[in-house]
Design a protein around this motif. Structure first.
Motif, PDB file in Angstrom:
ATOM      1  N   ILE A  71     -14.933  38.633 -40.201  1.00 18.88           N
ATOM      2  CA  ILE A  71     -16.234  38.222 -39.947  1.00 18.88           C
ATOM      3  C   ILE A  71     -16.066  36.776 -39.948  1.00 18.88           C
ATOM      4  O   ILE A  71     -16.792  35.990 -39.358  1.00 18.88           O
ATOM      5  CB  ILE A  71     -16.943  38.646 -41.410  1.00 18.88           C
ATOM      6  N   ASN A  72     -15.220  36.138 -40.747  1.00 21.70           N
ATOM      7  CA  ASN A  72     -15.010  34.619 -41.161  1.00 21.70           C
ATOM      8  C   ASN A  72     -14.756  33.859 -39.628  1.00 21.70           C
ATOM      9  O   ASN A  72     -13.789  34.195 -38.821  1.00 21.70           O
ATOM     10  CB  ASN A  72     -14.169  34.159 -42.170  1.00 21.70           C
ATOM     11  N   CYS A  73     -15.739  32.885 -39.363  1.00 18.00           N
ATOM     12  CA  CYS A  73     -15.477  32.155 -38.138  1.00 18.00           C
ATOM     13  C   CYS A  73     -14.525  31.022 -38.416  1.00 18.00           C
ATOM     14  O   CYS A  73     -14.715  29.917 -38.810  1.00 18.00           O
ATOM     15  CB  CYS A  73     -16.839  31.759 -37.602  1.00 18.00           C
ATOM     16  N   TYR A  74     -13.334  31.381 -37.819  1.00 14.76           N
ATOM     17  CA  TYR A  74     -12.165  30.396 -38.170  1.00 14.76           C
ATOM     18  C   TYR A  74     -11.424  29.905 -36.914  1.00 14.76           C
ATOM     19  O   TYR A  74     -11.274  30.637 -35.887  1.00 14.76           O
ATOM     20  CB  TYR A  74     -11.099  30.967 -39.164  1.00 14.76           C
ATOM     21  N   VAL A  75     -11.081  28.408 -36.684  1.00 13.95           N
ATOM     22  CA  VAL A  75     -10.022  28.196 -35.722  1.00 13.95           C
ATOM     23  C   VAL A  75      -9.582  27.029 -36.399  1.00 13.95           C
ATOM     24  O   VAL A  75     -10.123  26.224 -37.166  1.00 13.95           O
ATOM     25  CB  VAL A  75     -10.805  27.699 -34.394  1.00 13.95           C
ATOM     26  N   ARG A  76      -8.141  26.805 -35.940  1.00 13.24           N
ATOM     27  CA  ARG A  76      -7.450  25.812 -36.487  1.00 13.24           C
ATOM     28  C   ARG A  76      -7.727  24.336 -35.831  1.00 13.24           C
ATOM     29  O   ARG A  76      -7.678  23.223 -36.322  1.00 13.24           O
ATOM     30  CB  ARG A  76      -5.845  25.945 -36.271  1.00 13.24           C
ATOM     31  N   ASP A  77      -8.046  24.483 -34.435  1.00 11.35           N
ATOM     32  CA  ASP A  77      -8.473  23.185 -33.770  1.00 11.35           C
ATOM     33  C   ASP A  77      -8.759  23.890 -32.426  1.00 11.35           C
ATOM     34  O   ASP A  77      -8.414  24.772 -31.927  1.00 11.35           O
ATOM     35  CB  ASP A  77      -6.814  22.532 -33.456  1.00 11.35           C
ATOM     36  N   PHE A  78     -10.020  22.958 -31.919  1.00 12.42           N
ATOM     37  CA  PHE A  78     -10.604  23.443 -30.902  1.00 12.42           C
ATOM     38  C   PHE A  78      -9.557  23.346 -29.563  1.00 12.42           C
ATOM     39  O   PHE A  78      -9.990  23.812 -28.442  1.00 12.42           O
ATOM     40  CB  PHE A  78     -11.805  22.482 -30.678  1.00 12.42           C
ATOM     41  N   GLN A  79      -8.507  22.498 -29.710  1.00 13.00           N
ATOM     42  CA  GLN A  79      -7.467  22.529 -28.589  1.00 13.00           C
ATOM     43  C   GLN A  79      -7.016  24.059 -28.227  1.00 13.00           C
ATOM     44  O   GLN A  79      -6.737  24.363 -27.068  1.00 13.00           O
ATOM     45  CB  GLN A  79      -6.546  21.489 -28.697  1.00 13.00           C
ATOM     46  N   ASP A  80      -6.945  24.838 -29.242  1.00 13.32           N
ATOM     47  CA  ASP A  80      -6.484  26.006 -29.290  1.00 13.32           C
ATOM     48  C   ASP A  80      -7.579  26.896 -28.226  1.00 13.32           C
ATOM     49  O   ASP A  80      -7.126  27.668 -27.345  1.00 13.32           O
ATOM     50  CB  ASP A  80      -6.534  26.744 -30.383  1.00 13.32           C
ATOM     51  N   TYR A  81      -9.032  26.739 -28.514  1.00 10.13           N
ATOM     52  CA  TYR A  81      -9.880  27.338 -27.577  1.00 10.13           C
ATOM     53  C   TYR A  81      -9.748  26.682 -25.936  1.00 10.13           C
ATOM     54  O   TYR A  81      -9.604  27.556 -25.179  1.00 10.13           O
ATOM     55  CB  TYR A  81     -11.286  26.800 -27.909  1.00 10.13           C
ATOM     56  N   ALA A  82      -9.338  25.642 -26.051  1.00 12.74           N
ATOM     57  CA  ALA A  82      -9.399  24.798 -24.610  1.00 12.74           C
ATOM     58  C   ALA A  82      -8.132  25.417 -23.761  1.00 12.74           C
ATOM     59  O   ALA A  82      -8.190  25.567 -22.576  1.00 12.74           O
ATOM     60  CB  ALA A  82      -9.382  23.285 -24.790  1.00 12.74           C
ATOM     61  N   ASP A  83      -6.952  25.645 -24.670  1.00 12.33           N
ATOM     62  CA  ASP A  83      -5.731  26.071 -24.145  1.00 12.33           C
ATOM     63  C   ASP A  83      -5.969  27.481 -23.546  1.00 12.33           C
ATOM     64  O   ASP A  83      -5.439  27.697 -22.464  1.00 12.33           O
ATOM     65  CB  ASP A  83      -4.760  25.857 -25.198  1.00 12.33           C
ATOM     66  N   ASP A  84      -6.689  28.164 -24.405  1.00 12.52           N
ATOM     67  CA  ASP A  84      -7.027  29.753 -23.921  1.00 12.52           C
ATOM     68  C   ASP A  84      -7.813  29.659 -22.610  1.00 12.52           C
ATOM     69  O   ASP A  84      -7.586  30.290 -21.741  1.00 12.52           O
ATOM     70  CB  ASP A  84      -7.845  30.203 -25.176  1.00 12.52           C
ATOM     71  N   LEU A  85      -8.826  28.893 -22.507  1.00 10.41           N
ATOM     72  CA  LEU A  85      -9.670  28.667 -21.327  1.00 10.41           C
ATOM     73  C   LEU A  85      -8.783  28.247 -20.005  1.00 10.41           C
ATOM     74  O   LEU A  85      -8.925  29.090 -19.189  1.00 10.41           O
ATOM     75  CB  LEU A  85     -10.677  27.788 -21.524  1.00 10.41           C
TER      76      LEU A  85
END
Length: 278
Positions: A71-85
């Motif tokens: 349930i916990n909303c976690y990310v290490r770094d937003f660059q991970d999101y960007a790299d995924d995209l």
């Protein structure tokens, strides 16, 4: 499902019924969001002749959860999101039509801009709905200091306290900060109520720290955005400060417009607001 950095990413490609599509919208949803939330929006883009490529960001939807408590909303770094995209766009390149337009809402708007500014994506244009470039209530110096200290002291993967949302279930429609359209709100909320696997709770300390870092990075590098862009702010947004959207657009030299009276979720709003975006 795609595998990226040992993370499973749930992806949907919707293709335009036109023989010669106008291009592909590569879309990143906001925090807690998932593909189904954008079915109606996807249809709107399809009707206008675009393909739509959209993913559940890591840590939410049916993509891989990142911490023991899902349930916990976690990310290490937003660059991970960007790299995924960027990875999703690359993997689907043989099936998608150019030009590519990277787009996103709220958190996803910040991610879309970071993907372009960091150089991992090179689309023809970028479009953002209420991009998370300035948050009410969070970006005070004392709040920022306390969140960073708590994260450093070992609370990084713990959810921040005193949030109205409990157990990943949506708050009641009355008084919500997202939309004034009750039917669209209830359609969205029904997914969380009926599919526990989709639920996402409050942000963790790490997520807030990563968000502050990402917003600072994107705002600091606005002048380096060298492609056409459009920022659409929600005039009545109680979550993202519309002024932050305008400042970024002016610094980047891209188009800016505001939908007066709309709450945060322009794509979930009443037709009178929603239609202004399209």
């Amino acid at each position: 499902m795609l595998q990226h950095q040992k993370i499973s990413l749930r992806v949907m490609l919707a293709t335009s019924p036109q023989d010669d599509p106008r291009g592909t919208i590569i879309f990143c949803p906001g925090r807690t969001e998932f593909i189904e939330k954008y079915f109606e929006t996807t249809e709107d883009f399809l009707k206008r002749g675009y393909n739509v490529l959209i993913m559940d960001p890591r840590g939410q939807g049916l993509s891989s959860r990142l911490v023991p408590d899902p349930i916990n909303c976690y990310v290490r770094d937003f660059q991970d999101y960007a790299d995924d995209l960027a990875y999703v766009a690359e993997q689907f390149a043989p099936l998608t039509a150019k030009p590519y337009i990277v787009a996103g809402h709220s958190m996803g708007g910040c991610v879309a801009l970071q993907a372009v500014l960091s150089g991992v994506m090179n689309p023809s244009a970028v479009i953002c709905s209420a991009p998370m470039l300035g948050l009410f209530d969070v970006e005070t110096s004392i709040m920022t200091y306390l969140i960073r200290i708590a994260s450093a002291l070992g609370f990084a993967k713990k959810a921040i306290p005193f949030q109205k949302q409990e157990g990943g279930l949506p708050v009641p429609f009355k008084g919500n900060k997202l939309t004034s359209d009750e039917k669209r709100f209830e359609d969205w909320a029904a997914y969380f109520r009926n599919v526990p696997e989709l639920r996402v709770g409050p942000p963790t300390y790490s997520w807030i720290c990563a968000a502050l870092k990402a917003m600072a990075y994107v705002n600091r590098n606005a002048a380096d955005l060298k492609i056409p862009g459009l920022i659409v702010a929600a005039g009545g947004d109680p979550i993202v400060d519309p002024a932050s959207n305008q400042r970024f657009a002016e610094a980047a030299g891209i188009d800016f417009t505001v939908v007066p009276g709309a709450l945060h979720e322009v794509f979930l709003e009443k037709d009178e607001f929603r239609n202004q975006f399209f």
